[in-house]
Design a protein around this motif. Structure first.
Motif, short mmCIF file in Angstrom:
data_model
loop_
_atom_site.label_atom_id
_atom_site.label_comp_id
_atom_site.label_asym_id
_atom_site.label_seq_id
_atom_site.Cartn_x
_atom_site.Cartn_y
_atom_site.Cartn_z
N GLY A 85 -1.92 4.51 1.57
CA GLY A 85 -1.11 5.89 2.35
C GLY A 85 0.54 5.87 2.59
N ILE A 86 1.24 4.59 2.49
CA ILE A 86 2.88 5.22 2.49
C ILE A 86 3.10 5.98 1.83
CG2 ILE A 86 4.95 3.50 2.48
CD1 ILE A 86 3.31 1.42 3.54
N LEU A 87 2.84 5.70 0.14
CA LEU A 87 3.63 6.25 -1.18
C LEU A 87 3.57 7.34 -0.77
CD1 LEU A 87 2.78 4.02 -3.82
CD2 LEU A 87 4.95 4.22 -2.69
N ALA A 88 1.52 7.84 0.00
CA ALA A 88 1.25 9.77 -0.10
C ALA A 88 2.11 10.10 0.62
CB ALA A 88 -0.05 9.24 0.62
N ALA A 89 2.71 9.32 1.71
CA ALA A 89 3.80 10.29 3.42
C ALA A 89 5.24 10.55 1.89
CB ALA A 89 3.90 9.20 4.89
N LYS A 90 5.20 9.93 1.15
CA LYS A 90 6.92 10.06 0.58
C LYS A 90 7.23 11.55 -0.68
CE LYS A 90 8.44 6.12 2.25
NZ LYS A 90 9.94 6.14 2.89
#
Length: 245
Positions: free
Chosen positions: A81-86
């Motif tokens: 999810g963190i990477l998707a937010a990037k």
């Protein structure tokens, strides 16, 4: 099929939950090197957030006891999810850079087009200048040729008149010499009056005729040609200056 982390065989229906958890599921007999704990040799099914390491069950109660430890599935989902937010800012950056590339490319095309149009315009101006110079040269040559023809005609006419006078003078001279040699008095006196009249009329001959004024003024022509040459040089300098700008 075989779930590598759980080390169990299962059918397609029972394998779906393992896939949903993010487990690696392979066909039976496929050799897959599964990460194992270097301390205990067990499968790593947990993730220590404090140390940012994959750990096994034994590690959670020993070295990583009291640490913030979660399952690999939960850590996977969280970090995913963190990477998707990037992704969103990254996509915006890609769009922005892509737009800048398009602007630069458009400017390149505009510059090339402008350069081509400028070269064509300068070339057309050069052709126009040369045409103007050629027209002036042709007019000058035509004028010179006509003046030359007129003056040569005048000089030829003048030459013929002078030759006619020369013939008349020579004839009179011949008659005079013959009369001076005349020994018989009566014959001499009979021709004396006519000969005297002829001599007097010949003495009033004008030996030269003034040429027509400015019929073919070569100094003026040379000045015009020099001016034309200078004009041509100035035009060439102007073309070179425009080509460099």
């Amino acid at each position: 099929m075989r779930c590598v982390p759980c080390e169990i065989l299962c059918c397609e229906r029972h394998g779906k939950p393992h896939k949903q958890k993010g487990h690696k599921v392979v066909e039976p007999g496929v050799d897959v090197e599964e990460p194992r704990c270097t301390e205990h040799g067990n499968s790593v099914n947990f993730y220590c957030k404090d140390d940012e390491n994959l750990v096994c069950l034994m590690c959670t109660v020993e070295q990583h006891k009291g640490h913030h430890v979660v399952s690999v599935e939960l850590a996977h989902a969280e970090f995913k999810g963190i990477l998707a937010a990037k992704c969103s800012p990254l996509i915006e950056s890609i769009k922005e850079v892509g737009s800048q590339i398009q602007q630069v490319q458009q400017e390149v095309e505009d510059t090339e087009l402008s350069g081509t149009e400028s070269e064509e315009r300068i070339e057309e101006e050069r052709r126009e200048m040369y045409r103007a110079v050629d027209e002036k040269v042709n007019r000058m040559k035509s004028w010179l040729s006509e003046r030359q023809r007129v003056k040569l005609s005048h000089l030829e006419h003048q030459k013929q008149n002078l030759q006619h006078k020369m013939d008349s003078l020579c004839e009179t001279e011949s008659t005079l010499k013959a009369s001076l040699k005349e020994l018989e008095s009566v014959s001499f006196l009979e021709g004396y009056k006519d000969l005297l009249h002829r001599l007097e009329s010949r003495s009033h001959f004008t030996t030269t005729e003034p040429p027509p004024l400015r019929l073919l003024d070569f100094p003026v022509m040379e000045q015009n040609v020099d001016s034309l040459i200078q004009l041509n040089e100035n035009l060439l300098k102007e073309i070179e200056s425009k080509s460099q700008n």
